[in-house]
Design an enzyme around this catalytic site. Structure first.
Site, PDB file in Angstrom:
ATOM      1  N   GLY A 245       0.786  -1.235   0.000  1.00 23.72           N
ATOM      2  CA  GLY A 245       0.000   0.000   0.000  1.00 23.72           C
ATOM      3  C   GLY A 245       0.807   1.269   0.000  1.00 23.72           C
ATOM      4  N   GLU A 279       4.627  -6.330   1.862  1.00 25.14           N
ATOM      5  CA  GLU A 279       4.100  -6.768   0.566  1.00 25.14           C
ATOM      6  C   GLU A 279       3.949  -5.611  -0.412  1.00 25.14           C
ATOM      7  OE1 GLU A 279       1.282 -10.360   2.374  1.00 25.14           O
ATOM      8  OE2 GLU A 279       0.356  -8.483   1.753  1.00 25.14           O
ATOM      9  N   ARG A 318      -6.409   2.163 -15.820  1.00 22.78           N
ATOM     10  CA  ARG A 318      -6.515   2.932 -14.572  1.00 22.78           C
ATOM     11  C   ARG A 318      -7.219   4.282 -14.736  1.00 22.78           C
ATOM     12  NH1 ARG A 318      -2.890   4.647 -11.725  1.00 22.78           N
ATOM     13  NH2 ARG A 318      -3.791   4.099  -9.728  1.00 22.78           N
ATOM     14  N   CYS A 348     -14.028   1.858 -28.719  1.00 23.21           N
ATOM     15  CA  CYS A 348     -15.353   2.459 -28.888  1.00 23.21           C
ATOM     16  C   CYS A 348     -16.056   2.645 -27.549  1.00 23.21           C
ATOM     17  CB  CYS A 348     -16.197   1.594 -29.818  1.00 23.21           C
ATOM     18  SG  CYS A 348     -15.376   1.366 -31.385  1.00 23.21           S
TER      19      CYS A 348
HETATM   20  C1  LIG Z   1      -2.672  -5.650  -3.640  1.00 20.47           C
HETATM   21  C2  LIG Z   1      -2.048  -6.178  -2.442  1.00 20.47           C
HETATM   22  C3  LIG Z   1      -0.774  -5.730  -2.046  1.00 20.47           C
HETATM   23  C4  LIG Z   1       0.007  -4.687  -2.800  1.00 20.47           C
HETATM   24  O1  LIG Z   1      -0.590  -3.433  -2.776  1.00 20.47           O
HETATM   25  P1  LIG Z   1       0.217  -2.164  -3.327  1.00 20.47           P
HETATM   26  O2  LIG Z   1      -0.690  -1.025  -3.064  1.00 20.47           O
HETATM   27  O3  LIG Z   1       0.463  -2.372  -4.774  1.00 20.47           O
HETATM   28  O4  LIG Z   1       1.483  -2.068  -2.559  1.00 20.47           O
HETATM   29  C5  LIG Z   1      -0.208  -6.302  -0.922  1.00 20.47           C
HETATM   30  N1  LIG Z   1      -0.856  -7.245  -0.218  1.00 20.47           N
HETATM   31  C6  LIG Z   1      -2.081  -7.693  -0.555  1.00 20.47           C
HETATM   32  C7  LIG Z   1      -2.725  -8.747   0.259  1.00 20.47           C
HETATM   33  C8  LIG Z   1      -2.712  -7.175  -1.676  1.00 20.47           C
HETATM   34  O5  LIG Z   1      -3.930  -7.611  -1.995  1.00 20.47           O
END
Ligand SMILES: *Cc1c(COP(=O)(O)O)cnc(C)c1O
Length: 419
Positions: A245, A279, A318, A348
């Site tokens: 995130g 992550e 996006r 389209c």
């Molecule tokens: C999507 C996701 C992430 C990565 O999110 P980012 O905003 O790209 O860093 C990490 N962990 C889980 C469980 C996710 O679903």
């Protein structure tokens, strides 16, 4: 043109846009357009920024491959020592194929199927992130049937507001993900009773494109409070997974560097014998990539000027999906007075927009534009809508580049179809 993305891997030199030491025009001539271009150096630098920030604390980066699952991208990060966060059996397959060691793979996702659970168990992954009690029971039954033990981490919604786009907010009580904090104790007690289950961790992922360390701090505080309660009941966990995130600059935002997150969170973890798992997805991939397109037509209507490009919403969704803003810059800006344009694709749909109200010198057909910050949630969300073959992908490394995914053909479009 000033680049707003704050990445040393993208620069103008002598009036021409480069990725690392390769002029983008050279790539466009070789592969045609649209084409995704990624900087290997950016990927590696962002990964290393995180591991440097957490040095001295037991940690593991599990790159979130849903942001970009192209084999060469995953391979690059795995080569640096990264683990992988997967959210489906397909991603698990890709991660293993790219050489990720199973013991560094975590498997999340709000609705894992029995087939996917079997695949994770057979691979021997680090743990499943579990999002509900029925899912825990399914994992238990499946592991027991296979004579295996499933390592699990509960995904908790810590109920913090990351103040980001509502579609990418995932850690609030009303979101579909995970379980509430109140349910966590009962969950881990159930883990003890069920066969084939080894509770090893706790997990949160509160949202995406977060530009502040405070929601992470608040979330981790709540998880640590839970860990202490669990410990009192004799349940000790080894992994604290704080999810992804971390935000990036699309248009001049000032996201905290990895060191700021680590500095904000480390004090909360003092005295805890835990491995921290991170992550990151977008943080690593977002500004590693651009979608390179060519101008097909420039047209003037009474109220607006349009640039019709050969890249479209099927290539990069996006802007159409989230109203996301990507900087769009000419590869060779030249001179002349600037005009306002909406940059659109040939699909389209009125919503087929790459960017609105952009200012640059009037381009000619054949001129190239780079849609920046397209390395994360770009190619992975592309589709064949309007029967458009998906673009190729190129990985730049210093002065050289290689095609790491070829352009789809018309044949690819009908693969698997019966008439
Ligand atoms: C999507 C996701 C992430 C990565 O999110 P980012 O905003 O790209 O860093 C990490 N962990 C889980 C469980 C996710 O679903």
């Amino acid at each position: 043109m000033d680049l707003l993305i704050n990445s040393p891997s993208w620069n103008y030199r002598d009036g021409e846009l480069y990725c690392e030491d390769v002029p983008l025009e050279r790539i466009a001539r070789r592969t045609g357009t649209p084409v995704y271009v990624y900087s290997r150096r950016h990927l590696v630098e962002k990964y290393r920024e995180i591991t440097a920030a957490w040095r001295g604390r037991s940690h593991l980066v599990c790159y979130s491959m849903k942001s970009n699952s192209t084999g060469a991208v995953v391979r690059t990060l795995v080569g640096e020592g990264s683990g992988v966060d997967v959210v489906s059996g397909g991603e698990l397959y890709r991660a293993l194929r790219a050489g990720a060691p199973a013991e560094k793979i975590v498997f999340a996702g709000v609705g894992k199927t029995e087939k996917e659970i079997v695949e994770g168990l057979q691979a021997g992954i680090l743990f499943f992130t579990v999002e509900s009690t029925p899912e825990l029971e399914l994992i238990s039954r499946t592991a027991d049937r296979l004579g295996k033990t499933a390592p699990v981490a509960l995904r908790v919604t810590p109920d913090v507001d990351p103040r980001t786009h509502r579609y990418i907010t995932t850690g609030k009580a009303e979101n579909k993900f995970g379980l509430d904090r109140e349910a966590a104790l009962e969950f881990y007690r159930l883990c003890r009773r069920l066969p084939g289950i080894d509770p090893v961790g706790i997990h949160m992922h509160i949202g995406s494109q977060i530009l502040d360390t405070a929601p992470f701090r608040e979330g981790v505080k709540r998880l640590v409070a839970l860990l202490k309660k669990l410990k009192a009941e004799g349940i000790s966990l080894r992994y604290l997974d704080i999810g992804g995130g971390m935000g990036i600059s699309y248009r001049g935002e000032e996201p905290p560097p990895a060191a700021a997150y680590a500095a904000a969170l480390r004090p909360l973890l003092k005295g805890l014998r835990l491995t921290v798992i991170l992550e990151p997805g977008r943080f690593i991939t977002g500004n590693a990539g651009a979608l390179l397109v060519s101008v097909l037509q420039v047209k003037q209507k009474a109220k607006k000027n349009f640039i019709v490009a050969d890249g479209a919403m099927n290539d990069l969704i996006r802007p159409a999906l989230y109203g996301a803003w990507h900087q769009i810059v000419p590869v060779r800006p030249g001179g002349g007075k600037t005009v306002r344009f909406d940059v659109v694709g040939p699909v389209c749909e009125t919503g087929d927009i790459l960017g609105t109200g952009r200012r640059f010198p009037r381009p000619e057909p054949g001129d190239r534009l780079a849609v920046l910050s397209a390395g994360g949630y770009g190619s992975v969300m592309s589709s064949n809508y309007n029967s458009r073959p998906r673009p190729p992908e190129v990985l730049v490394d210093g002065e050289s580049f290689r095609v790491v995914k070829r352009r789809e053909s018309y044949r690819d479009l009908v693969k698997g179809e019966a008439l």
